[in-house]
Design an enzyme around this catalytic site. Structure first.
Site, PDB file in Angstrom:
ATOM      1  CD  GLU A   1      -1.089  -2.467   2.036  1.00  0.00           C
ATOM      2  OE1 GLU A   1       0.084  -2.325   2.434  1.00  0.00           O
ATOM      3  OE2 GLU A   1      -1.711  -3.532   2.142  1.00  0.00           O
ATOM      4  CB  SER A   2       2.483   3.691  -0.381  1.00  0.00           C
ATOM      5  OG  SER A   2       1.627   3.882  -1.508  1.00  0.00           O
TER       6      SER A   2
ATOM      7  CB  CYS B   1      -2.905   3.876  -2.047  1.00  0.00           C
ATOM      8  SG  CYS B   1      -2.022   2.366  -2.412  1.00  0.00           S
TER       9      CYS B   1
END
Lengths: 132, 132
Positions: A69-70, A90
């Site tokens: 997710e980053s 994200c």
């Protein structure tokens, strides 16, 4: 603290976290800092992709965990009892508040400051969108 | 854009950079994104310690370069023509404006937004400082 809107207006979510009043011994060794940031990733229920930690001479550790997710990052200044931490995600499934609480506990910190920023205006991005 | 004060009040410096209107083809492949962020590190005259890039399926690349002075990160959303970039530095010798200009050029971007934040209040950190 997690974004609650069901209709996203931003592409990413970014928490800038300052942690003060940490005992020097928690921030000096790569192994300790690596364990702490991995614990934060687990607390947030994020999915680790890779990690990279570096011991600086004479002081401090820099570490990055790339997640699906980053990213989560940490930089420590043991000489000031301070750590700068970033959670960039994200999607809304990551529980960054739990990760903040975990780090405050593990570092036995005196003070934590959290600032939240939206990253990437979705409407603007779409307005410029250029196919290859 | 670099901090100009000779008497530092913050421990770190953080640039949050949103780049819009990038052709999809610039953002899809790990090799291209890795080359771009390495070019930004060079443009800023930062010193690379390690790097880690990851290709996501079906879309996007996440990449981190740990530098002596903290980190550069990038996340790309080719489906929106958007990249989120962070420069986190300590010290004032890094020229982040040059790195921003480089990325705008290499990505042939339509719009770049930059926000600057001080990281870590030096006076506060010192007030809490706890020896091991």
């Amino acid at each position: 603290m997690n974004p609650s809107s069901k209709t996203p207006t931003s592409i990413g979510h970014h928490w800038l976290i300052e942690i003060y009043g940490i005992q020097t011994s928690h921030l000096e060794k790569k192994a300790d800092v690596q364990k702490a940031l991995n614990g934060a990733v687990k607390a947030a229920k994020a999915t680790k992709v890779s990690e990279n930690f570096h011991q600086f001479d004479p002081f401090g550790v820099s570490g990055v965990i790339v997640i699906e997710e980053s990213h989560f990052t940490i930089h420590t200044w043991p000489e000031y009892g301070y750590a700068a931490i970033d959670f960039f995600t994200c999607g809304v499934s990551i529980d960054c508040q739990k990760a903040v609480d975990y780090l405050k506990e593990v570092f036995q910190a005196k003070e934590v400051e959290v600032q939240y920023f939206k990253r990437g205006n979705l409407a603007k991005a779409k307005s410029y969108f250029i196919e290859k």
